[in-house]
Design a protein around this motif. Structure first.
Motif, short mmCIF file in Angstrom:
data_model
loop_
_atom_site.label_atom_id
_atom_site.label_comp_id
_atom_site.label_asym_id
_atom_site.label_seq_id
_atom_site.Cartn_x
_atom_site.Cartn_y
_atom_site.Cartn_z
N ASP A 85 0.84 -1.19 0.00
CA ASP A 85 0.00 0.00 0.00
C ASP A 85 0.88 1.25 0.00
O ASP A 85 1.77 1.40 0.85
N ARG A 216 -7.71 3.16 -4.39
CA ARG A 216 -7.13 1.84 -4.61
C ARG A 216 -7.28 1.42 -6.07
O ARG A 216 -7.94 2.10 -6.85
N LEU A 217 -6.68 0.27 -6.39
CA LEU A 217 -6.61 -0.18 -7.77
C LEU A 217 -7.99 -0.31 -8.41
O LEU A 217 -8.22 0.19 -9.52
N LEU A 218 -8.92 -0.95 -7.74
CA LEU A 218 -10.25 -1.11 -8.32
C LEU A 218 -10.99 0.21 -8.41
O LEU A 218 -11.87 0.38 -9.27
N ASP A 219 -10.64 1.17 -7.53
CA ASP A 219 -11.27 2.49 -7.60
C ASP A 219 -10.94 3.18 -8.92
O ASP A 219 -11.82 3.73 -9.59
N VAL A 252 -7.34 -10.03 -8.28
CA VAL A 252 -7.43 -8.77 -7.53
C VAL A 252 -8.80 -8.65 -6.88
O VAL A 252 -8.93 -8.20 -5.73
N ILE A 253 -9.83 -9.07 -7.59
CA ILE A 253 -11.19 -8.98 -7.05
C ILE A 253 -11.39 -9.97 -5.91
O ILE A 253 -12.03 -9.65 -4.89
N PRO A 256 -8.65 -9.21 -1.44
CA PRO A 256 -8.62 -7.78 -1.12
C PRO A 256 -7.22 -7.21 -0.90
O PRO A 256 -6.99 -6.02 -1.12
N GLN A 258 -4.71 -7.59 -2.68
CA GLN A 258 -4.12 -7.19 -3.96
C GLN A 258 -4.73 -5.90 -4.50
O GLN A 258 -4.22 -5.34 -5.47
N ASN A 259 -5.79 -5.44 -3.88
CA ASN A 259 -6.41 -4.17 -4.25
C ASN A 259 -5.65 -3.05 -3.55
O ASN A 259 -6.15 -2.38 -2.65
#
Length: 405
Positions: A85, A216-219, A252-253, A256, A258-259
């Motif tokens: 992070d 974060r990545l998914l964001d 990734v999904i 968590p 990995q996000n």
């Protein structure tokens, strides 16, 4: 008369026997051309005497040790391990950011009174105290290439590397001896220096500004409209500085950790990668078989092609043809093996499906993109085919002999 008929029968039997023997010899001589869809097991096991692209082929028996080594060599770096992070971006101002500045002066206004106004080229908004007139101006300003902004009566203020509160204090300090109890508010209207770039198979390539929330990545993928391709066929590449890591989007999904929280100047690339392997020989299906970006094991691959043909497959003759990464080989072999121009080694992995332990190993042995899974024909199957051919050729001859008799 009877002697003549007996002679004819003897000649007929002799001819039939000779014809049958001739047919058998012809079939035996043509046994090598009975038809096949690939090399036999013994031919493949001698392939280490051949070379591909000046690189000698290596024959490797698949064992638990081999499977563990191959799995470790092909395991991708997790985002949590490669990057972790990033710290919260905070509200540090950088070059190219757009700021909004608001200044109030307590009554009686001295510097920003009713008769004061800013030119059209000014880049700040000045408000007087309640009950006094308001002076309108351009509401925002971009940080100049020298890292400053120009504030009326305060001059050039260094802002790069500072927080909005620090800039407020700097402006207030400049105005304290000129204005009557000045109050200052600074806000980042547009953050251009602390952004993440999102490109590739997304619905809209864009730059996403990072906020103190910590995107974060998914964001940021969601901010780009999400991915175009199915999740199980999409991989995500994150580049930070000189380091690059790749993971399936599905991983990734599902995980968590990995996000990860992203850092300024990160580049996120969505890649469409439809992986596949080719199945040939005595499998239930000869075809190119697609599989997910999350990976596939040998056991799963055999299941997808319908396993081995019961009546034809050589259970000791299942092979995986691959141009292998030297890191997946035994160190002694990797040190001496000749490599292709791109640094890989041609390898044939042999799988003995007659060994019950192999079924456990197959659950962890990874299939790679562009692998060729081949199952050779059992030697007995060729013998059975040979007998069938001889029988089909002999019966007409015998029928002719019976009719002659």
């Amino acid at each position: 008369m009877y002697e003549s008929q007996a002679n004819r029968r003897r000649v007929s039997r002799s001819w039939c026997k000779a014809a049958f023997a001739g047919l058998a010899l012809a079939a035996l001589a043509g046994c090598s051309s009975l038809g096949a869809n690939g090399p036999a097991t013994k031919t493949i096991t001698r392939a280490n005497a051949q070379a591909i692209d000046n690189s000698q082929i290596q024959i490797i028996e698949v064992t638990d040790t081999v499977a563990r080594r191959v799995l470790a060599a092909h395991r991708t770096s997790l985002f949590s391990q490669a990057f972790g992070d990033a710290p919260l971006a905070g509200t540090v101002i950088g070059p190219g950011d757009v700021l909004e500045v608001t200044i109030w002066e307590a009554p009686p206004a001295v510097l920003f009174g009713a008769t004061s106004s800013l030119s059209s080229g000014s880049t700040s908004t000045v408000l007087t105290a309640p009950g006094m007139s308001q002076s309108n101006a351009i509401p925002s300003m971009m940080v100049r290439d020298d890292g400053t902004i120009q504030v009326p009566f305060a001059g050039a203020i260094d802002v790069v590397g500072r927080s909005p509160r620090q800039v407020e204090n700097a402006i207030r300090s400049r105005l304290s001896r000129k204005a009557h109890d000045p109050q200052v508010a600074v806000r980042i209207a547009s953050n251009s220096s602390s952004t993440v770039t999102v490109v590739g198979e997304v619905n809209q390539s864009t730059r996403v500004s990072l906020t103190p929330k910590g995107e974060r990545l998914l964001d940021v993928i969601a901010s780009a409209g999400g991915v175009k391709q199915p999740v199980d066929k999409t991989t995500i590449q994150v580049s930070r500085g000189g380091e690059v890591a790749v993971l399936p989007l599905a991983a990734v999904i599902s995980d968590p950790s990995q996000n990860i929280r992203l850092a300024p100047s990160d580049v996120v690339t969505a890649l469409y990668q439809p992986f596949s392997f080719i199945a040939l020989g005595q499998t239930g299906q000869s075809a190119e078989i697609p599989f997910e970006s999350t990976g596939l094991t040998l056991a799963q691959a055999l299941g997808r092609v319908g396993g081995l043909k019961d009546d034809r497959a050589d259970v000791r003759g299942a092979f995986i043809f691959r141009l292998e990464d030297p890191a997946a080989l035994d160190p002694a072999m990797a040190a001496t093996a000749r490599r292709t121009p791109d640094g890989r080694v041609p390898v044939i992995y042999r799988v003995d499906m007659s060994n019950p332990a192999t079924f456990f190993v197959a659950q962890s042995f990874p299939i790679q993109d562009d692998d060729v899974l081949y199952v050779s024909r059992a030697p007995l199957a060729d013998l059975q085919r040979f007998v069938s051919i001889v029988a089909s050729m002999a019966f007409p001859v015998l029928n002719v002999g019976r009719q002659i008799n």
